[in-house]
Design an enzyme around this catalytic site. Structure first.
Site, PDB file in Angstrom:
ATOM      1  N   LYS A  76       1.120  -1.298   0.325  1.00 57.32           N
ATOM      2  CA  LYS A  76       0.176   0.017  -0.208  1.00 57.32           C
ATOM      3  C   LYS A  76       0.694   1.058   0.584  1.00 57.32           C
ATOM      4  CE  LYS A  76      -3.873   2.176   2.401  1.00 57.32           C
ATOM      5  NZ  LYS A  76      -4.774   1.810   3.460  1.00 57.32           N
ATOM      6  N   SER A 151      -9.764   2.215   3.173  1.00 58.49           N
ATOM      7  CA  SER A 151      -9.001   2.675   1.807  1.00 58.49           C
ATOM      8  C   SER A 151      -7.997   2.314   1.496  1.00 58.49           C
ATOM      9  CB  SER A 151      -8.018   3.589   2.680  1.00 58.49           C
ATOM     10  OG  SER A 151      -7.287   2.939   3.342  1.00 58.49           O
ATOM     11  N   SER A 175      -9.829  -0.276   6.961  1.00 60.17           N
ATOM     12  CA  SER A 175      -9.596  -0.413   5.696  1.00 60.17           C
ATOM     13  C   SER A 175      -8.354  -1.902   5.202  1.00 60.17           C
ATOM     14  CB  SER A 175      -8.680   0.455   5.443  1.00 60.17           C
ATOM     15  OG  SER A 175      -9.382   1.352   5.529  1.00 60.17           O
TER      16      SER A 175
HETATM   17  N1  GLN Z   1     -12.961   4.925   6.753  1.00 59.03           N
HETATM   18  C1  GLN Z   1     -12.854   5.023   7.799  1.00 59.03           C
HETATM   19  C2  GLN Z   1     -12.021   6.526   7.668  1.00 59.03           C
HETATM   20  O1  GLN Z   1     -11.934   6.758   6.589  1.00 59.03           O
HETATM   21  C3  GLN Z   1     -11.789   3.661   8.202  1.00 59.03           C
HETATM   22  C4  GLN Z   1     -10.292   4.257   7.105  1.00 59.03           C
HETATM   23  C5  GLN Z   1      -9.271   2.909   7.322  1.00 59.03           C
HETATM   24  O2  GLN Z   1      -9.006   2.610   8.104  1.00 59.03           O
HETATM   25  N2  GLN Z   1      -7.795   3.645   7.089  1.00 59.03           N
HETATM   26  O3  GLN Z   1     -10.956   6.754   8.088  1.00 59.03           O
END
Ligand code: GLN
Length: 483
Positions: A76, A151, A175
């Protein structure tokens, strides 16, 4: 070749059926051919990949072994990679080449992995759809009109499309698990502190945790083995021995107590997902598990608490991107304030700016008690709920997401609608617990995930349950059409 799992690749390399170099070349060709449809990579690292593959082949020829020796993966794009762009999905870091490798990257490289590239992601890991990336949205290989989740949507789409067997990802509020659910993968968020955060660009430091995304629990065990362990460079990393995760896969589920929280089956859950969750429960019962209804009474408060704490930490973490030290700098600043304002205004996208504003507001002197402190108290209540539940059960099971992957653009005008989709995943981050999502069926041709949660450091138990489930079901073997 591209259908092989990490475990199959390790066997094929050991049996000299193919070399890591051949495999790497085949996958790079596949990425070049198919990724334009998906947009799952921000950067490809062909040269590095081929040199790492040759080095891995040489190590094997010298008698070295290892499940990751010669295995192609991707990172990532928030894991720092020395000399390679590490963008975090943001214009702010479009020109940033990290001066060092993240601990996760360095450990996996030492184990012999081959880095094919850096995967697309929501900007600064903020999102649940992978639409906030500066490099454009990622498409779901199961239906190119739908989001892959976020994400870590790039890692998920690439693995689901068989562009590579596994990838690293991070999970601040879901995410890893949510994109795993949306793309028919197995994804594991480890216990907070199990995997080093050093060199992993911070979103919300008390919630962020790196982990594996792969097609099977068996492969998650292999990749986690290479990622986990104490790191003196990360003060929140835990100095506990790392168990042999692959050895934990084959334990019997006889008598395993599985708790199903009644709050999970409220109005917001798609009834077709509820049915698939119940089917997975029945399957685990057949394997000897004992099912018990439990309660997590404070779950309803978790989303508002998370969406105060995560932006608060983000507003602090992202203050370092000021146009002076890293990344984007505006043209011809008139003075220092102008430099800050325009560099940040130009470098950050809308969702990141929204979160910085929310976070700065929640931390401001007049509102700290009303928002931040209150959210921290809820965080403790959420954790206490889990501690009470784990006195009664060994595993908690439920849906990973309330709905399957939505259409690209469907939630763009309403950020809160997207936040609500995180309802089942964020509690594990608030409590620091490990969680796993595994494939459990389809709704309208789109994959559905079931989430398992376990007590601290019981990643082996999660992998064990998921592996036994996968030995008795075939959801995880289904392949998206066209890939
Ligand atoms: N959807 C959550 C956020 O936007 C989690 C994102 C994540 O786990 N990086 O904060």
């Amino acid at each position: 070749m591209h259908h092989m799992t990490l475990a199959e690749i390790a066997r094929g390399l050991a049996d000299k059926k193919f070399s890591s170099e051949e495999l790497t070349q085949a996958l790079l060709a596949r990425i070049a051919q198919l990724d334009p449809q998906l947009n799952s990579f921000i950067s490809l690292t062909e040269e590095l990949a081929l040199s790492q593959a040759k080095a891995a082949d040489a190590r094997r020829a010298n008698g070295e072994t290892g499940a990751l020796l010669g295995a192609p993966i991707a990172h990532k794009d928030l894991f720092c990679t020395q000399g390679i762009r590490t963008s975090c999905g943001s214009k702010m870091l479009d020109n940033f080449k990290a001066p060092y490798d993240a601990t996760v990257v360095a450990r996996l490289a030492a184990a012999g992995t081959v880095t094919l590239g850096k995967t697309n992601m929501d900007e600064f890991a903020m999102g649940s759809a992978n639409e906030s990336s500066y490099y454009g949205a990622v498409k779901n290989p199961w239906n190119l009109e739908h989001v892959p989740g976020g994400s870590s949507g790039g890692s998920a789409a690439a693995v689901a499309a068989r562009l590579l067997p596994a990838a690293t990802a991070t999970d601040t509020g879901g995410s890893i698990r949510q994109p795993a659910a949306f793309t028919n993968l197995t994804g594991l968020k480890p216990t907070y502190g199990r995997v080093s955060r050093w060199g992993m660009i911070a979103y919300a430091s008390s919630l962020d945790q790196g982990g594996p995304l792969a097609r099977t629990a068996e492969d998650c065990a292999i990749l986690l083995q290479g990622m986990a362990g104490f790191d003196p460079n990360d003060s929140t990393s835990i100095d506990e021995p790392v168990p042999d995760y692959s050895a934990s896969l084959n334990g019997s589920l006889q008598g395993l107590r599985i708790g199903v929280p009644k709050e999970y089956f409220s109005a917001g859950l798609d009834p077709r997902i509820a049915e698939l969750v119940h089917n997975s429960v029945k399957e685990l019962e057949k394997l000897g598990a004992v099912i018990k209804e439990i309660s997590l009474p404070n779950m309803q408060h978790a989303i508002p608490a998370y969406y105060v704490i995560a932006p608060a930490e983000a507003s602090s973490n992202l203050s370092r991107f000021d146009g002076v030290r890293f990344g984007h700098r505006c043209e011809n600043p008139e003075n220092l304030i102008d430099l800050y304002k325009r560099s940040r205004g130009e470098g950050f996208g809308a969702e990141v700016q929204r979160r910085i504003m929310v976070g700065a507001y929640a931390l401001s002197a007049g509102y700290y008690d009303a928002y931040y402190l209150k959210a921290q108290k809820i965080r403790r209540l959420v954790k206490n709920d889990f501690m009470a539940a784990f006195n009664e059960v060994d595993i908690i099971l439920g849906p990973t997401t309330p709905n399957p992957a939505w259409k690209l653009g469907a939630k763009n005008s309403d950020p809160v609608a997207e936040y609500l989709e995180d309802v089942y995943t964020i509690t594990a981050n608030l409590a620091g617990l490990p969680g796993l999502s595994m494939p459990a069926g389809f709704v309208d041709g789109l994959p559905v995930g079931v989430q398992l949660l376990a007590p601290y450091f019981q990643e082996g138990r999660l992998l064990n349950v998921a592996h036994q489930y996968q030995l008795n079901t075939d959801w995880h073997t289904r392949t998206p059409t066209g890939f």
